[in-house]
Design a protein around this motif. Structure first.
Motif, PDB file in Angstrom:
ATOM      1  N   GLU A 126       0.840  -1.213   0.000  1.00 13.51           N
ATOM      2  CA  GLU A 126       0.000   0.000   0.000  1.00 13.51           C
ATOM      3  C   GLU A 126       0.865   1.249   0.000  1.00 13.51           C
ATOM      4  O   GLU A 126       0.564   2.225  -0.707  1.00 13.51           O
ATOM      5  CB  GLU A 126      -0.917  -0.029   1.246  1.00 13.51           C
ATOM      6  N   TYR A 127       1.953   1.197   0.774  1.00 10.16           N
ATOM      7  CA  TYR A 127       2.885   2.346   0.805  1.00 10.16           C
ATOM      8  C   TYR A 127       3.489   2.563  -0.569  1.00 10.16           C
ATOM      9  O   TYR A 127       3.567   3.703  -1.048  1.00 10.16           O
ATOM     10  CB  TYR A 127       3.964   2.086   1.863  1.00 10.16           C
ATOM     11  N   ASP A 128       3.914   1.500  -1.220  1.00  4.01           N
ATOM     12  CA  ASP A 128       4.492   1.625  -2.567  1.00  4.01           C
ATOM     13  C   ASP A 128       3.449   2.210  -3.538  1.00  4.01           C
ATOM     14  O   ASP A 128       3.763   3.048  -4.385  1.00  4.01           O
ATOM     15  CB  ASP A 128       4.981   0.263  -3.070  1.00  4.01           C
ATOM     16  N   ARG A 129       2.218   1.756  -3.457  1.00  2.00           N
ATOM     17  CA  ARG A 129       1.164   2.264  -4.342  1.00  2.00           C
ATOM     18  C   ARG A 129       0.924   3.760  -4.101  1.00  2.00           C
ATOM     19  O   ARG A 129       0.829   4.558  -5.046  1.00  2.00           O
ATOM     20  CB  ARG A 129      -0.117   1.463  -4.116  1.00  2.00           C
ATOM     21  N   LEU A 130       0.858   4.092  -2.804  1.00  6.47           N
ATOM     22  CA  LEU A 130       0.637   5.494  -2.475  1.00  6.47           C
ATOM     23  C   LEU A 130       1.821   6.356  -2.906  1.00  6.47           C
ATOM     24  O   LEU A 130       1.655   7.493  -3.393  1.00  6.47           O
ATOM     25  CB  LEU A 130       0.390   5.683  -0.967  1.00  6.47           C
ATOM     26  N   LEU A 131       3.001   5.831  -2.762  1.00  2.85           N
ATOM     27  CA  LEU A 131       4.194   6.557  -3.200  1.00  2.85           C
ATOM     28  C   LEU A 131       4.164   6.770  -4.699  1.00  2.85           C
ATOM     29  O   LEU A 131       4.518   7.860  -5.199  1.00  2.85           O
ATOM     30  CB  LEU A 131       5.444   5.781  -2.771  1.00  2.85           C
ATOM     31  N   MET A 132       3.738   5.764  -5.440  1.00  2.00           N
ATOM     32  CA  MET A 132       3.648   5.878  -6.897  1.00  2.00           C
ATOM     33  C   MET A 132       2.608   6.943  -7.267  1.00  2.00           C
ATOM     34  O   MET A 132       2.837   7.768  -8.173  1.00  2.00           O
ATOM     35  CB  MET A 132       3.247   4.529  -7.517  1.00  2.00           C
ATOM     36  N   GLU A 133       1.477   6.932  -6.597  1.00  2.00           N
ATOM     37  CA  GLU A 133       0.451   7.928  -6.865  1.00  2.00           C
ATOM     38  C   GLU A 133       0.975   9.333  -6.542  1.00  2.00           C
ATOM     39  O   GLU A 133       0.713  10.296  -7.267  1.00  2.00           O
ATOM     40  CB  GLU A 133      -0.813   7.647  -6.046  1.00  2.00           C
TER      41      GLU A 133
END
Length: 194
Positions: A171-178
């Motif tokens: 989730e952190y990686d996804r949020l970072l990508m966003e």
């Protein structure tokens, strides 16, 4: 058995065997007639009566010898009265020995009884100790089971935490990508405005 009685027994057994052979029904009368017509019987016939009377005399002599032996051993013993006197003297000594033996036997019985009681007490104490040991073993087994259950639960919790941490990392990686995408879009929009 002496030699003379062995010879008598052999003679009687041989006589029984010959009579049984002569009485067997499977040999036909014609064959018996052939057997008795051999020349050897004619040659032995003068000696049969002498042999028969000799055997009778030997048996009579052996019978008389047996009667003499029976009389020799069945007569009164001349030392019989002396033996009764010796027996009465020995009976007092035997009575003393018997009393000593009885006392020793009683002592052995008492010792045996004491040993049995000691063994029973020891067995009882061992039995009580065994019961205590069994109870301790049961407690330890229960503790081991409880420990195994706690370890299993902690492993399950660790696995759950690992899954949760992995999910959080994703989730952190996804949020970072966003966040990067949004920053890129905002920086592109700022460049257009200028």
């Amino acid at each position: 058995m002496t030699l003379q009685w062995t010879a008598v027994a052999f003679f009687l057994y041989a006589e029984i065997a010959v009579n049984i052979i002569l009485c067997t029904p499977f040999i036909s009368p014609q064959r018996w007639r052939l057997v008795f017509s051999w020349r050897i019987w004619n040659w032995l016939s003068p000696y049969w009566n002498k042999c028969f009377f000799t055997m009778i005399m030997v048996l009579i002599v052996l019978f008389l010898d047996a009667v003499r032996d029976v009389q020799k051993y069945s007569g009164p013993e001349p030392m019989h009265d002396a033996k009764v006197a010796v027996t009465s003297e020995n009976s007092a000594g035997l009575q003393v020995e018997m009393d000593i033996a009885i006392k020793a036997a009683k002592q052995h019985q008492d010792d045996n009884l004491m040993l049995r009681h000691a063994l029973l007490d020891e067995e009882r104490s061992k039995s009580a100790k065994n019961q205590l040991v069994k109870l301790e073993v049961e407690k330890l087994v229960e503790q081991v089971k409880a420990s195994e259950e706690a370890v299993r639960k902690s492993h399950a919790e660790v696995e759950a935490m690992k899954r949760q941490a992995k999910g959080l990392a994703q989730e952190y990686d996804r949020l970072l990508m966003e966040h990067h995408q949004l920053q890129n879009l905002q920086s592109a929009a700022d460049k257009k405005d200028q």
